[in-house]
Design a protein around this motif. Structure first.
Motif, short mmCIF file in Angstrom:
data_model
loop_
_atom_site.label_atom_id
_atom_site.label_comp_id
_atom_site.label_asym_id
_atom_site.label_seq_id
_atom_site.Cartn_x
_atom_site.Cartn_y
_atom_site.Cartn_z
N ILE A 73 0.82 -1.21 0.00
CA ILE A 73 0.00 0.00 0.00
C ILE A 73 0.86 1.26 0.00
O ILE A 73 0.60 2.20 -0.74
N SER A 74 1.90 1.27 0.82
CA SER A 74 2.71 2.48 0.94
C SER A 74 4.10 2.10 1.43
O SER A 74 4.26 1.17 2.21
N ALA A 75 5.11 2.86 0.95
CA ALA A 75 6.47 2.67 1.45
C ALA A 75 6.79 3.64 2.58
O ALA A 75 7.63 3.36 3.43
N GLU A 76 6.13 4.79 2.59
CA GLU A 76 6.35 5.80 3.62
C GLU A 76 5.00 6.34 4.09
O GLU A 76 4.42 7.19 3.42
N PRO A 77 4.49 5.86 5.21
CA PRO A 77 5.03 4.79 6.05
C PRO A 77 4.81 3.43 5.39
O PRO A 77 3.91 3.28 4.55
N PRO A 78 5.61 2.43 5.77
CA PRO A 78 5.48 1.11 5.15
C PRO A 78 4.19 0.41 5.59
O PRO A 78 4.01 0.12 6.77
N MET A 79 3.31 0.14 4.62
CA MET A 79 2.03 -0.49 4.94
C MET A 79 1.67 -1.53 3.89
O MET A 79 1.98 -1.38 2.71
N VAL A 80 1.03 -2.59 4.35
CA VAL A 80 0.46 -3.61 3.47
C VAL A 80 -0.99 -3.82 3.86
O VAL A 80 -1.43 -3.41 4.95
N GLY A 81 -1.74 -4.46 2.98
CA GLY A 81 -3.14 -4.73 3.27
C GLY A 81 -3.60 -6.02 2.63
O GLY A 81 -2.93 -6.57 1.75
N PHE A 82 -4.73 -6.52 3.09
CA PHE A 82 -5.32 -7.72 2.51
C PHE A 82 -6.82 -7.70 2.80
O PHE A 82 -7.30 -6.92 3.63
N PHE A 83 -7.54 -8.59 2.11
CA PHE A 83 -8.98 -8.69 2.30
C PHE A 83 -9.34 -10.05 2.89
O PHE A 83 -8.72 -11.06 2.56
N VAL A 84 -10.35 -10.06 3.74
CA VAL A 84 -10.83 -11.30 4.33
C VAL A 84 -12.36 -11.33 4.22
O VAL A 84 -13.03 -10.32 4.49
N HIS A 85 -12.90 -12.46 3.80
CA HIS A 85 -14.36 -12.57 3.63
C HIS A 85 -15.05 -12.42 4.97
O HIS A 85 -14.56 -12.88 6.01
#
Length: 265
Positions: A143-155
């Motif tokens: 999602i972003s490097a600054e700040p470092p972020m990741v995301g995911f989806f869950v049913h």
């Protein structure tokens, strides 16, 4: 400015610096869903209006605190008050605009299209009230490097939803070709410790379990949750990560695949 309530459950403010108009665009959706969305932003009034708190508009605008925007917004509210559109609680009256039904792909065609998209496979782990919990996703994304972020989806029906709503951290473990047993365990075993029977899992204090030899493992603090359609979006800020070079395992066409090197011409 216009608040848009989509049929996917998202809320956004369009043209936040247009102070000459204010309405709420509502996509076609079941009445119960529509009323729930309206109550998230204000108080429905009859069939065609909703009362909005100025603080909601400030939050959605992304410009709260900016002097020029605040001046324009204050002038808009003053005009609305003079016209009798602001109640004693300070809420401004907004007109509801109902969007027209649009063409939409069938669930079958949607799934067929998504099966054509290769994606990495990750084990998401978290610490639940009864111990370690986990699930497999192919939706992990940067999602972003600054700040470092990741995301995911869950049913929304997943056994992980209550845990991810209540806990404040998760770990994302990207799986490699050697982790087929880990993948199989997470897919077939009951939720809980049984899913961690395969693999070398690291556990530190109250943190989520991490796969020692994952292609990459990221410990994340949850910073955002949002229901979108049938899925819950989870966004995490990466606290620490470890990675290594290896070959991933891929989800493609409803099955797992491995990458093959292509010889240079």
């Amino acid at each position: 400015m216009r608040i848009h309530l989509t049929d996917a459950g998202t809320i956004s403010l369009v043209e936040p610096s247009n102070f000459r108009a204010l309405d709420v665009l509502v996509d076609p959706q079941p009445e119960e869903q529509r009323l729930k969305a309206l109550r998230r932003i204000g108080a429905p009034e009859g069939e065609g209006h909703v009362r909005l708190s100025p603080d909601v508009l400030r939050f959605l605008s992304g410009h709260a605190g900016e002097a020029e925007w605040e001046a324009g917004f204050a002038a808009m509210l003053a005009y609305a008050a003079k016209a009798g559109w602001v109640d004693e609680a300070g809420r401004v009256r907004a007109h509801l605009t109902f969007g027209e039904a649009r063409g939409i792909v069938s669930s079958e065609d949607f799934r067929a299209a998504m099966r054509a998209l290769p994606a990495g496979i990750s084990a998401i782990t978290a610490k639940g009230p009864k111990g370690d919990c986990g699930m497999i996703v192919s939706s992990l994304t940067s999602i972003s490097a600054e700040p470092p972020m990741v995301g995911f989806f869950v049913h929304q029906s997943s056994s992980m939803v209550p845990v991810l709503r209540e806990q404040d951290a998760f770990a994302a473990n990207i799986l490699g070709q050697e982790h087929r047993a880990v993948l199989r365990g997470f897919m077939l075993a009951e939720q809980g410790e049984a899913r961690f029977a395969e693999g070398d899992w690291l556990r530190e204090g109250e943190g989520p379990a991490q796969l020692a030899d994952a292609l990459a493992r990221m410990e994340c603090d949850i910073v955002h949750r949002e229901q979108i359609g049938t899925h819950l979006l989870i966004v995490g800020r990466i606290r620490q990560s470890v990675s290594r070079e290896a070959s991933p395992i891929i989800n493609f066409n409803a099955g797992t695949r491995v990458l093959a090197e292509v010889a240079a011409e």
